[in-house]
Design an enzyme around this catalytic site. Structure first.
Site, short mmCIF file in Angstrom:
data_model
loop_
_atom_site.label_atom_id
_atom_site.label_comp_id
_atom_site.label_asym_id
_atom_site.label_seq_id
_atom_site.Cartn_x
_atom_site.Cartn_y
_atom_site.Cartn_z
N LYS A 219 4.53 -4.06 -6.60
CA LYS A 219 5.67 -4.58 -7.35
C LYS A 219 6.67 -3.48 -7.76
CE LYS A 219 3.68 -8.76 -9.32
NZ LYS A 219 3.47 -9.51 -10.55
N ALA B 138 -0.44 -4.82 -22.92
CA ALA B 138 0.87 -4.16 -22.80
C ALA B 138 1.01 -3.53 -21.41
CB ALA B 138 1.02 -3.11 -23.89
N MET C 204 -3.23 -15.89 -19.24
CA MET C 204 -2.49 -15.79 -17.97
C MET C 204 -3.42 -15.82 -16.76
SD MET C 204 0.61 -13.14 -18.34
CE MET C 204 1.67 -13.05 -19.75
N GLY D 263 1.58 -4.28 -17.00
CA GLY D 263 2.66 -4.84 -16.19
C GLY D 263 2.88 -6.33 -16.46
N ALA D 264 1.79 -7.06 -16.66
CA ALA D 264 1.92 -8.51 -16.87
C ALA D 264 2.68 -8.81 -18.16
CB ALA D 264 0.53 -9.16 -16.91
N GLY E 284 -3.72 -19.89 -16.78
CA GLY E 284 -2.46 -19.48 -16.17
C GLY E 284 -2.17 -20.07 -14.80
N TYR F 38 -6.73 -17.35 -14.52
CA TYR F 38 -7.28 -18.69 -14.28
C TYR F 38 -8.48 -18.53 -13.36
CZ TYR F 38 -5.03 -18.31 -9.78
OH TYR F 38 -4.66 -17.86 -8.54
N SER G 46 -4.55 -15.08 -1.76
CA SER G 46 -3.27 -15.54 -2.33
C SER G 46 -3.03 -17.02 -2.07
CB SER G 46 -2.11 -14.74 -1.73
OG SER G 46 -0.89 -15.31 -2.14
N LYS G 47 -2.60 -17.72 -3.12
CA LYS G 47 -2.31 -19.14 -2.99
C LYS G 47 -0.84 -19.38 -2.67
CE LYS G 47 -6.06 -20.45 -6.06
NZ LYS G 47 -6.98 -20.24 -4.94
P1 ATR Z 1 -1.50 -5.96 -15.44
O1 ATR Z 1 -0.47 -5.67 -14.42
O2 ATR Z 1 -2.45 -7.07 -15.11
O3 ATR Z 1 -0.91 -6.09 -16.82
P2 ATR Z 1 -2.29 -3.29 -16.17
O4 ATR Z 1 -0.86 -2.86 -16.13
O5 ATR Z 1 -3.34 -2.42 -15.60
O6 ATR Z 1 -2.47 -4.68 -15.43
O7 ATR Z 1 -2.64 -3.62 -17.70
C1 ATR Z 1 -3.88 -4.14 -18.09
C2 ATR Z 1 -3.80 -4.54 -19.56
O8 ATR Z 1 -5.03 -5.17 -19.92
C3 ATR Z 1 -3.60 -3.38 -20.51
O9 ATR Z 1 -2.87 -3.80 -21.63
C4 ATR Z 1 -5.05 -3.05 -20.90
O10 ATR Z 1 -5.20 -2.39 -22.13
P3 ATR Z 1 -5.08 -0.76 -22.22
O11 ATR Z 1 -3.64 -0.45 -22.07
O12 ATR Z 1 -5.62 -0.44 -23.55
O13 ATR Z 1 -5.93 -0.25 -21.08
C5 ATR Z 1 -5.60 -4.44 -21.00
N1 ATR Z 1 -7.07 -4.52 -20.90
C6 ATR Z 1 -7.83 -4.41 -19.79
N2 ATR Z 1 -9.14 -4.57 -20.08
C7 ATR Z 1 -9.21 -4.79 -21.41
C8 ATR Z 1 -10.26 -5.05 -22.33
N3 ATR Z 1 -11.54 -5.10 -21.94
N4 ATR Z 1 -9.96 -5.24 -23.63
C9 ATR Z 1 -8.69 -5.19 -24.05
N5 ATR Z 1 -7.63 -4.96 -23.25
C10 ATR Z 1 -7.89 -4.76 -21.95
#
Ligand code: ATR
Length: 273
Positions: free
Chosen positions: A66, A128, A216, A130-131, A240, A218, A14-15
């Site tokens: 979170k 879609a 988002m 958490g981010a 990001g 980096y 963590s930074k």
């Molecule tokens: P975060 O908190 O970083 O958003 P998360 O809630 O696990 O982590 O969500 C990861 C997101 O990245 C999701 O939208 C996921 O898509 P799915 O809902 O279809 O799983 C997306 N994601 C992860 N790897 C991916 C990939 N190789 N191609 C496209 N979308 C990806």
């Protein structure tokens, strides 16, 4: 001295301690900021032990705590309520704890710093999870013409788009994007694909026609999505790191009432990546 820290797992990378100590130095604020590793089973215990010290004024919370943290605080900001997750806790004067999420404001702040306008623009948000959820309402506050959420699993994009009643907010699957003829001014990649060196399966024509691409994620070099966009001819491509510093600046402001300058901190971090 006032105490702050960041909880996470992993946390060694963590930074936040470095960023907040630079903010404190820059603004002449006396505070200490540390880091703490926890596991889901003992996170709340650690959190309560930390806040049992009167000097503990606030903390940041990162993955995977979170959502747990959002359930623990006494009060949530409106955007934290929507996100169902927080990254910042502040001890208030009455002893209650406020939970907020500063990721969205951090992203918007970074866009504005980079000269990327959001108002009246067409924005494509990839992912879609958490981010994405955390940045929806701050992006909509900038009044874009369109905020299209596209996700590999379309049901999650639809769910996200149903959270806020706003005509600009829409959802679709990656494949449908090619049917949208008008280009996007901005594509924001919120998927975790970059972290594992993967590209979201969005048609090249959609990426190539974008005015600007923001990832988002980096790293010490451009992410795969950034390189991909650059190869397709997109001139305005950003990572990001500024969002990371931006969200920290928003937390610092919430705690201390002072807005630190982000630019020197971003530059310092960039040299250390
Ligand atoms: P975060 O908190 O970083 O958003 P998360 O809630 O696990 O982590 O969500 C990861 C997101 O990245 C999701 O939208 C996921 O898509 P799915 O809902 O279809 O799983 C997306 N994601 C992860 N790897 C991916 C990939 N190789 N191609 C496209 N979308 C990806």
């Amino acid at each position: 001295m006032d105490q702050y820290l960041v909880f996470g797992n992993p946390i060694a990378q963590s930074k936040s301690p470095l960023i907040h100590s630079m903010f404190a130095q820059q603004t002449g604020q006396e505070l200490q900021y540390g880091r703490m590793l926890a596991v889901k089973e003992d996170f709340i215990e650690h959190l309560e032990r930390f806040f049992s010290e009167p000097q503990a004024q606030g903390c940041n919370v990162t993955a995977p705590f979170k959502e747990l943290a959002a359930q623990w605080v006494n009060e949530l900001s409106p955007s934290a309520k929507l996100a169902g997750a927080i990254n910042t806790i502040k001890r208030m004067r009455d002893g209650q704890f406020l939970g907020d999420t500063t990721d969205g404001p951090g992203l918007v702040q970074d866009m504005l710093r980079l000269g990327v306008t959001l108002t009246n623009k067409r924005i494509l948000l990839l992912g879609a999870g958490g981010a994405a959820r955390g940045v929806l309402s701050p992006l909509l506050l900038q009044q874009p013409t369109l905020l299209m959420v596209a996700n590999r699993s379309v049901a999650k994009a639809q769910l996200l788009a149903s959270l806020i009643d706003n005509d600009a907010l829409q959802s679709c699957e990656f494949e449908t994007l090619t049917k949208i003829t008008q280009p996007f001014d901005l594509i924001i990649n919120s998927t975790s694909a970059s972290l594992i060196g993967e590209l979201p399966k969005v048609a090249n024509s959609v990426v190539a026609s974008a005015g600007c691409v923001y990832d988002m994620s980096y790293a010490d070099k451009p992410t795969v999505f950034m390189s991909h966009a650059s190869q397709l001819g997109v001139m305005n491509v950003h990572d990001g790191l500024g969002m990371l510093v931006g969200q920290a600046a928003e937390s610092f402001y919430l705690w201390r009432g002072i807005k630190p300058q982000v630019e020197p901190v971003i530059q310092a971090l960039r040299t250390q990546l």
